[in-house]
Design an enzyme around this catalytic site. Structure first.
Site, PDB file in Angstrom:
ATOM      1  N   ASP A 292       0.863  -1.173   0.000  1.00  0.00           N
ATOM      2  CA  ASP A 292       0.000   0.000   0.000  1.00  0.00           C
ATOM      3  C   ASP A 292       0.915   1.243   0.000  1.00  0.00           C
ATOM      4  OD1 ASP A 292      -2.176   1.636  -0.105  1.00  0.00           O
ATOM      5  OD2 ASP A 292      -3.217   0.759   1.594  1.00  0.00           O
TER       6      ASP A 292
HETATM    7  C1  BGC Z   1      -5.094   3.159  -0.035  1.00  0.00           C
HETATM    8  C2  BGC Z   1      -5.238   2.088  -1.095  1.00  0.00           C
HETATM    9  C3  BGC Z   1      -5.123   2.701  -2.459  1.00  0.00           C
HETATM   10  C4  BGC Z   1      -3.813   3.434  -2.554  1.00  0.00           C
HETATM   11  C5  BGC Z   1      -3.553   4.039  -3.915  1.00  0.00           C
HETATM   12  C6  BGC Z   1      -3.892   4.038  -0.253  1.00  0.00           C
HETATM   13  O1  BGC Z   1      -3.882   5.138   0.585  1.00  0.00           O
HETATM   14  O2  BGC Z   1      -5.041   2.549   1.232  1.00  0.00           O
HETATM   15  O3  BGC Z   1      -6.450   1.411  -0.943  1.00  0.00           O
HETATM   16  O4  BGC Z   1      -5.243   1.716  -3.441  1.00  0.00           O
HETATM   17  O5  BGC Z   1      -3.785   4.465  -1.586  1.00  0.00           O
HETATM   18  O6  BGC Z   1      -4.343   5.102  -4.169  1.00  0.00           O
END
Ligand code: BGC
Length: 751
Positions: A292
């Site tokens: 993540d």
């Molecule tokens: C989130 C993810 C997301 C990623 C990319 C993160 O802050 O937890 O779910 O896919 O950002 O945008």
């Protein structure tokens, strides 16, 4: 095309790749061995830096005019140090970036373009929690398919979806993004989304690679606060939290995303038990694992890594292949290899997976295959998208209460009222209808409730007043709202949360109606007029006062681009609501976590006995249970029958029930089957969902609904964590919600 012509378009390095692919790739040539040989050949020509580049994912920024990338990032693409980009969209922009990768780097390896296509791209469908309330996996699959089609037409190749995190805590803002509290239903939905996003083959330019997230148990942060620590038994992890990720992996998800949280003392991004033992060894996942957003360097803050370099080593050793936005692999991995903290072998393995995904997407055959302006023009906001936005929104609405007012039945409003007061901060809002993670959703195309009602009730005079905001204490709009109400026959209110009040980093300690909205509702109730409250929110809201004092309540979540049309259709009765809750609505925050599949305890609730499991100040039961949702018609259940009273481990049990529409409207009913294992080597929940069917019935019509159960459906994790079914007595329940069922029992015996 001759090679001399090709040379004008692409650099020498890329030519090798293309030629390799052209000469040895034909219909029959796309075998695993071709794929392996292609990747091995490419890998053998890559420098360590180029390999690490393939393991690096960076975000594009966003300027007034759209996505943009700073010069440093562009330089990284050009020198092969960044092989993947996210938040980049539009064919025009992505072509520019793809050109840098394909024509200006040594090897010409194309970029992946990732994006959070969660419930739509430009045309926005209801938030995932809402669509889960349809229990209609075919519709949900189509939602993912169309979202993919629209995003792929704008140059995206990879979506960070589905979010398969179970949540039983409505304080957590990301409950909006999931499929609710139940692992059986959430698994079915996760499978549907993967299939919808990925279609038949990833190489179809109208599909996206899916990414199951967030592995694992991100949906149970302590106290509902986003990113917070998760500490849970292995049993609970396996029984409740892991099944939806596993279902998505088994449905063929191309990628998996790690989670931000610490799980039982080890951050998910550095968690070998999760990412290698379970994901790779148990589930045989052979796709790519991405972290993540900056979750590698965050392991330093967790107190698990000494520094970023160490964090990168922990992540790679745990099973991560790609670093999202942390730049940790980029900054430190080379040194880690030099110091023998990790091997080039490990790096090769990660790069193989990244290149494998690019191969499967068809990007080596044609790096521009997703980049077609004409497709972009015709697909985005096409009629197909807009129609599905309406259909999915209608199916997502849950009727929570529908009792007659002293002036008569309010819903459905089959007779157009002469006048209607339309009140509330969400009654004429566009952006809030799109909900959290609304991608590149187009605000201007949203139908607001006001517009939907004006269209649906042409003979009605609408008196609209906003009344107040979703937040803050300003009550200066109350008088205008009261004046509108007083001159109207009926009041419809749209209250709830704005789109920023749920989603990531949007946890709430109080899950009531925010701001002064409840005061506004009270004022409307005081007028004595027939009143419908339409709740629009990204989470279950605790609304006990409204439940007690308002005759008609519709839960409309954040329904997307066609929100207003959908709700108006339901108000008029053109559509009969059929949604059922997939997450329990508490009476108050103090009951959280609250869910239907609880254990009985040694002192189950007895209202006459103080020393039983209960609160002094609130009932144990929720305001609205899991599986609950009303219809304008009524359904009666009878004749629950089992074809035998005993089954062995090889036999099936047939369960049937008669469901009759005894009301006046045609309607759809979601028939639910639960079981209870009466005695186990470990204690079992009082109910576990094991099946559901959605049926349509005309007034007076009756259908027999059948389910099949076998020992496989009755498994538990025994004290040694073996996943087995145990002989003994079981109850089976079938009904209209988790709290309203018929009951029978049977015995599972050894053969
Ligand atoms: C989130 C993810 C997301 C990623 C990319 C993160 O802050 O937890 O779910 O896919 O950002 O945008």
């Amino acid at each position: 095309m001759k090679t001399t012509q090709l040379r004008h378009l692409i650099p020498a390095g890329f030519l090798l790749v293309v030629l390799f692919s052209i000469t040895s790739c034909n219909e029959g040539g796309k075998t695993k061995s071709h794929r392996d040989a292609f990747i091995d050949s490419l890998l053998s020509r890559m420098t360590l830096e180029e390999k690490i580049g393939q393991m690096t994912l960076l975000t594009s920024g966003w300027s007034q005019t759209g996505p943009s990338m700073n010069e440093d990032y562009k330089k990284m693409i050009r020198n092969g140090h960044c092989g993947n980009v996210f938040n980049a969209l539009t064919v025009e922009y992505n072509r520019k970036l793809q050109r840098m990768a394909v024509e200006e780097t040594r090897l010409g390896i194309p970029l992946l373009f990732g994006y959070d296509v969660i419930h739509g791209f430009k045309t926005i469908f209801p938030i995932p929690l809402a669509t889960s309330c349809s229990w209609d996996t075919a519709m949900i699959r189509q939602t993912a398919r169309l979202a993919s089609k629209e995003a792929a037409a704008a140059g995206v190749t990879w979506t960070f979806n589905p979010m398969a995190d179970i949540s039983r805590d409505p304080r957590w803002g990301r409950i909006a993004e999931g499929a609710g509290e139940d692992p059986f239903l959430a698994s079915a939905i996760a499978r549907a989304k993967v299939k919808g996003h990925q279609g038949r083959t990833l190489s179809d330019p109208l599909t996206l690679a899916a990414c199951v997230k967030h592995m694992a148990a991100y949906g149970d942060p302590r106290a509902g606060r986003d990113y917070n620590t998760v500490d849970m038994s292995l049993r609970r992890l396996r029984e409740v939290y892991l099944p939806p990720y596993q279902a998505a992996v088994e449905a063929g998800a191309a990628t998996v995303m790690t989670a931000f949280n610490d799980l039982n003392g080890i951050p998910a991004t550095g968690n070998k038990f999760l990412l290698t033992n379970i994901l790779r060894n148990e589930w045989h996942f052979d796709g790519m694992v991405v972290t993540d957003y900056t979750s590698i360097p965050e392991m330093v803050d967790h107190g698990y890594a000494r520094d970023e370099k160490h964090a990168g080593e922990l992540a790679l050793n745990a099973g991560v292949d790609m670093d999202m936005q942390g730049s940790t692999f980029h900054n430190h991995l080379k040194k880690s290899v030099r110091q023998d903290k990790i091997s080039e072998q490990q790096i090769n393995q990660a790069v193989r997976r990244v290149l494998g995904l690019k191969y499967d997407l068809g990007l080596f055959e044609d790096p521009y295959r997703y980049l077609d302006e004409q497709r972009e023009d015709t697909i985005i906001h096409s009629q197909q998208m807009m129609d599905h936005a309406l259909a999915s929104a209608k199916e997502s609405v849950v009727l929570l209460k529908n009792e007659p007012h002293e002036a008569g039945q309010i819903l459905p409003m089959e007779q157009q009222p002469a006048s209607m007061a339309l009140i509330g901060p969400l009654a004429d809002s566009r952006s809030d209808m799109l909900g959290t993670w609304h991608a590149a959703g187009t605000d201007s195309l949203v139908t607001t409730l006001k517009e939907g009602i004006e269209q649906e009730f042409p003979g009605t005079t609408i008196h609209y007043a906003r009344g107040c905001e979703t937040t803050g204490t300003d009550q200066s709009g109350f008088d205008q709202a009261l004046a509108a109400a007083r001159k109207s026959e009926v009041i419809v209110m749209a209250v709830g949360e704005n789109f920023r009040q749920s989603g990531e980093a949007a946890s709430r300690a109080h899950i009531n109606l925010p701001g002064v909205q409840l005061e506004l509702v009270k004022k409307m109730v005081q007028t004595g007029k027939p009143l419908v409250v339409v709740l629009m929110a990204g989470r279950p809201l605790a609304i006990p006062w409204i439940d007690q004092n308002v005759a008609a309540i519709l839960n409309a979540w954040h329904l997307g681009t066609r929100a207003g049309d959908a709700v108006a259709d339901i108000l008029s009765g053109d559509t009969n609501p059929s949604g059922k809750l997939t997450s329990t609505f508490p009476r108050t925050t103090g009951q959280i976590p609250i869910f239907y599949s609880v254990k009985n305890t040694g002192r189950p609730l007895d209202p006459d006995n103080k020393y039983t499991s209960k609160y002094l100040d609130v009932p144990n039961d929720p305001l609205y249970p899991f599986g609950y949702g009303l219809s304008y018609t009524q359904f009666e259940y009878e004749n629950l029958k089992l074809n035998r009273s005993e089954i062995n481990f090889k036999q099936n049990l047939q369960v049937s029930v008669q469901v009759k529409n005894t009301g006046q409207y045609k309607g759809e009913e979601i028939v639910q089957l639960y079981t209870r294992d009466m005695v186990g080597s470990v204690t079992r929940p009082v109910k576990e969902l094991k099946g559901f069917r959605k049926i349509a019935l005309k007034p007076g019509e009756q259908k027999q609904v059948e389910f099949t159960l076998s020992a496989d459906d009755l498994k538990l994790y025994d004290p040694k964590m073996n996943h087995i079914a145990e002989p003994g007595k079981f109850k089976v329940f079938v009904g209209t919600s988790s709290a309203n069922v018929l009951e029978e029992s049977f015995t599972l015996v050894k053969p």
